[in-house]
Design a protein around this motif. Structure first.
Motif, PDB file in Angstrom:
ATOM      1  N   ASN A 113       0.754  -1.170   0.041  1.00 50.41           N
ATOM      2  CA  ASN A 113      -0.038   0.014   0.079  1.00 50.41           C
ATOM      3  C   ASN A 113       0.896   1.279  -0.065  1.00 50.41           C
ATOM      4  OD1 ASN A 113      -2.294  -1.630   0.115  1.00 50.41           O
ATOM      5  ND2 ASN A 113      -2.401  -1.512   2.441  1.00 50.41           N
ATOM      6  N   ARG A 114       0.393   2.158  -0.662  1.00 49.83           N
ATOM      7  CA  ARG A 114       1.094   3.534  -0.764  1.00 49.83           C
ATOM      8  C   ARG A 114       0.669   4.538   0.152  1.00 49.83           C
ATOM      9  NH1 ARG A 114       4.814   4.295  -4.556  1.00 49.83           N
ATOM     10  NH2 ARG A 114       5.096   2.477  -6.051  1.00 49.83           N
TER      11      ARG A 114
ATOM     12  N   TYR B  84       7.931   5.630  -9.070  1.00 47.56           N
ATOM     13  CA  TYR B  84       6.574   5.720  -9.745  1.00 47.56           C
ATOM     14  C   TYR B  84       6.298   4.879 -10.968  1.00 47.56           C
ATOM     15  CZ  TYR B  84       6.217   9.906  -7.016  1.00 47.56           C
ATOM     16  OH  TYR B  84       5.897  10.974  -5.993  1.00 47.56           O
ATOM     17  N   GLY B  85       7.390   4.650 -11.574  1.00 52.87           N
ATOM     18  CA  GLY B  85       7.300   3.817 -12.933  1.00 52.87           C
ATOM     19  C   GLY B  85       6.932   2.354 -12.524  1.00 52.87           C
ATOM     20  N   HIS B  86       7.559   1.808 -11.517  1.00 49.60           N
ATOM     21  CA  HIS B  86       6.830   0.620 -10.995  1.00 49.60           C
ATOM     22  C   HIS B  86       5.577   0.720 -10.407  1.00 49.60           C
ATOM     23  CE1 HIS B  86      10.209  -2.034 -11.884  1.00 49.60           C
ATOM     24  NE2 HIS B  86      11.111  -1.270 -11.252  1.00 49.60           N
ATOM     25  N   GLY B  87       5.124   1.698  -9.807  1.00 54.67           N
ATOM     26  CA  GLY B  87       3.769   1.738  -9.141  1.00 54.67           C
ATOM     27  C   GLY B  87       2.605   1.424 -10.176  1.00 54.67           C
TER      28      GLY B  87
ATOM     29  N   ILE C  53      -3.267   4.988 -12.563  1.00 55.79           N
ATOM     30  CA  ILE C  53      -3.426   6.074 -13.644  1.00 55.79           C
ATOM     31  C   ILE C  53      -2.632   7.101 -12.763  1.00 55.79           C
ATOM     32  CG2 ILE C  53      -5.594   6.694 -12.786  1.00 55.79           C
ATOM     33  CD1 ILE C  53      -4.193   7.142 -16.293  1.00 55.79           C
ATOM     34  N   TRP C  54      -2.770   7.269 -11.513  1.00 59.68           N
ATOM     35  CA  TRP C  54      -2.074   8.456 -10.840  1.00 59.68           C
ATOM     36  C   TRP C  54      -0.632   8.302 -10.822  1.00 59.68           C
ATOM     37  CZ3 TRP C  54      -0.296   8.573  -5.809  1.00 59.68           C
ATOM     38  CH2 TRP C  54      -0.327   7.578  -5.067  1.00 59.68           C
TER      39      TRP C  54
ATOM     40  N   CYS D 112       4.773   9.879 -12.703  1.00 63.77           N
ATOM     41  CA  CYS D 112       6.178   9.391 -13.249  1.00 63.77           C
ATOM     42  C   CYS D 112       6.408  10.205 -14.475  1.00 63.77           C
ATOM     43  CB  CYS D 112       5.861   8.002 -13.597  1.00 63.77           C
ATOM     44  SG  CYS D 112       7.423   7.251 -14.420  1.00 63.77           S
ATOM     45  N   ARG D 113       5.062  10.522 -15.305  1.00 60.56           N
ATOM     46  CA  ARG D 113       5.470  11.105 -16.534  1.00 60.56           C
ATOM     47  C   ARG D 113       6.026  12.817 -16.337  1.00 60.56           C
ATOM     48  NH1 ARG D 113      -0.223   9.405 -19.445  1.00 60.56           N
ATOM     49  NH2 ARG D 113       0.596   7.477 -20.296  1.00 60.56           N
ATOM     50  N   ILE D 114       5.186  13.364 -15.384  1.00 63.26           N
ATOM     51  CA  ILE D 114       5.456  14.683 -15.048  1.00 63.26           C
ATOM     52  C   ILE D 114       6.713  14.997 -14.443  1.00 63.26           C
ATOM     53  CG2 ILE D 114       4.576  16.759 -13.474  1.00 63.26           C
ATOM     54  CD1 ILE D 114       1.798  15.597 -13.938  1.00 63.26           C
ATOM     55  N   LEU D 115       7.168  14.167 -13.186  1.00 61.92           N
ATOM     56  CA  LEU D 115       8.345  14.159 -12.622  1.00 61.92           C
ATOM     57  C   LEU D 115       9.392  13.907 -13.580  1.00 61.92           C
ATOM     58  CD1 LEU D 115       9.837  14.924  -9.864  1.00 61.92           C
ATOM     59  CD2 LEU D 115       9.658  12.464  -9.468  1.00 61.92           C
ATOM     60  N   SER D 116       9.388  12.686 -14.168  1.00 62.42           N
ATOM     61  CA  SER D 116      10.567  12.466 -15.096  1.00 62.42           C
ATOM     62  C   SER D 116      10.819  13.364 -16.229  1.00 62.42           C
ATOM     63  CB  SER D 116      10.429  10.852 -15.545  1.00 62.42           C
ATOM     64  OG  SER D 116      10.314   9.717 -14.581  1.00 62.42           O
ATOM     65  N   GLY D 117       9.678  13.752 -16.798  1.00 66.10           N
ATOM     66  CA  GLY D 117       9.750  14.865 -18.076  1.00 66.10           C
ATOM     67  C   GLY D 117      10.307  15.885 -17.679  1.00 66.10           C
TER      68      GLY D 117
END
Length: 415
Positions: free
Chosen positions: A118-119, A169-172, A175-176, A181-186
């Motif tokens: 759980n997160r 996040y990529g392993h999580g 959808i959220w 992952c997209r926002i932070l990594s980008g």
């Protein structure tokens, strides 16, 4: 003598491969939960790509499947019909899991029931916000105080930590998690999550498998085994000296691969999310931007190489999922808060490889549970201090910089 104490470092092999009685090379069959599935047509719809499935052809994929997939994906498995043909079933034998595999599956079920997967909203916000604070403070030092070197260090630390959090996040699953992952990594590192996912999930399933795991497929820059004479290069003799500047180029390499992947696969959203990052770098000036990328990449490279490079290398291996992770992965013991923070969860590399979708902040509680489990099941749990791992990694590079080539014996003498 090689750094782990073995007489020579070669490859782990096993003879547990399935030998079908007829040629089934044109079909893709995976064994999951005691059933064979024909994924020949579906493989091209697999979000993780078809390559990772092809390498599991006619093998037990149960543990690899559950380690990387969400509850939603697991439910979708029920929509795929297993092979019902008696003829096909007669050609594909039933694979019996080992006692260790059965024990591991029970361990995983207990960890799920006890909430370790759980997160926590608090920790997700804490880690996410901490990256932006580091980068903003680094900008303040650079622009307001004129402390350019301090700005490089702080932004570099921010980029490094963004790598760890984006990795988590990529392993999580969900959808959220994908959007975080997209926002932070980008925005911080201009990385492509889809490129990373294809590359990194393959590493998880085929850890240290030569020819499959690109994380250890580093020739000709670094050799982690003795090459044949035809594939040798003159600068291999100096790899234990030039690894530091080359490590610094890791993030530049990942940025370029991310851009290429997003462009050639038409991932326009990922390209759009990279734009703010490059505008930010332009605003910083090339010295601070370039210095931060080099420093952040160097920190990540020093850590990601330490937990695998000096462990066993596998070739044509058919070891089960659990045995593979224990053979090829070593945990790191961090004895102070700074190292614990710097390693960003990678010090629990074995826990992460066994349970990749588990949040990184829960690994510290799982370590003692896993250590007890290994004692009960008679399997070696490897954990070394940070500095001893870095030193052993250096010795590995030095050992394979010598002139011996063309090793023929494909066996591994364990430490």
């Amino acid at each position: 003598m090689a750094p782990n104490g073995e007489i020579e470092r070669h490859f782990c092999t096993s003879t547990n491969s399935i030998q079908p009685t007829v040629n089934l090379a044109d079909r893709l069959y995976l064994f999951i939960d005691g059933q064979w599935y024909d994924l020949t047509q579906w493989q091209h719809q697999h979000p993780g790509g078809s390559d990772i499935l092809q390498n599991l052809n006619r093998r037990d994929a149960t543990d690899a499947f559950y380690s990387l997939h969400s509850e939603e994906a697991i439910k979708r498995l029920s929509c795929l019909k297993p092979c019902s043909s008696l003829h096909i079933q007669s050609l594909l034998p039933t694979i019996e899991p080992t006692n260790l595999t059965l024990s591991f599956r029970l361990l995983r079920e207990n960890l799920i029931k006890n909430g370790y997967f759980n997160r926590s909203l608090f920790w997700e916000l804490f880690y996410h916000v901490s990256v932006y604070i580091l980068c903003l403070f680094g900008m303040f030092c650079h622009f307001s105080w004129g402390y350019h070197l301090l700005g490089i260090l702080l932004i570099g630390f921010g980029m490094q930590q963004a790598g760890w959090i984006g990795h988590d996040y990529g392993h999580g699953r969900g959808i959220w998690m994908r959007w975080l992952c997209r926002i932070l990594s980008g925005s911080i590192n201009a990385f492509s999550p889809t490129w990373w996912s294809h590359k990194h999930n393959t590493h998880h399933v085929y850890t240290n498998n030569i020819g499959i795991d690109t994380d250890v497929d580093t020739e000709p820059i670094f050799h982690l085994f003795f090459p044949s004479k035809d594939n040798d290069v003159w600068f291999r003799a100096y790899q234990h000296w030039y690894f530091i500047p080359v490590y610094s180029l890791l993030y530049i390499n990942w940025r370029w691969q991310s851009f290429q992947h997003s462009l050639y696969t038409f991932k326009y959203l990922e390209l759009i999310l990279m734009i703010p990052n490059y505008l930010w770098l332009y605003m910083l000036g090339w010295q601070v931007a370039f210095g931060s990328i080099l420093f952040g990449g160097f920190l990540v490279a020093c850590i990601v190489t330490a937990t695998h490079q000096s462990e066993e290398m596998l070739i044509d291996s058919r070891y089960p999922f659990v045995e593979t992770q224990f053979l090829t992965t070593c945990d790191a013991y961090c004895n102070n808060f700074f190292m614990e923070w710097l390693w960003g969860g990678m010090q629990y590399q074995l826990e992460h490889h066994l349970f990749p979708t588990m949040p990184k902040y829960n690994y510290v509680r799982v370590r003692s549970i896993l250590q007890q489990w290994t004692k009960e099941n008679g399997i070696e749990y490897r954990c070394s201090s940070v500095w001893s791992m870095w030193y052993r990694n250096y010795l590995t590079l030095k050992h394979f910089s010598s002139q011996r080539t063309n090793i023929k014996d494909k066996t591994w003498k364990k430490r």
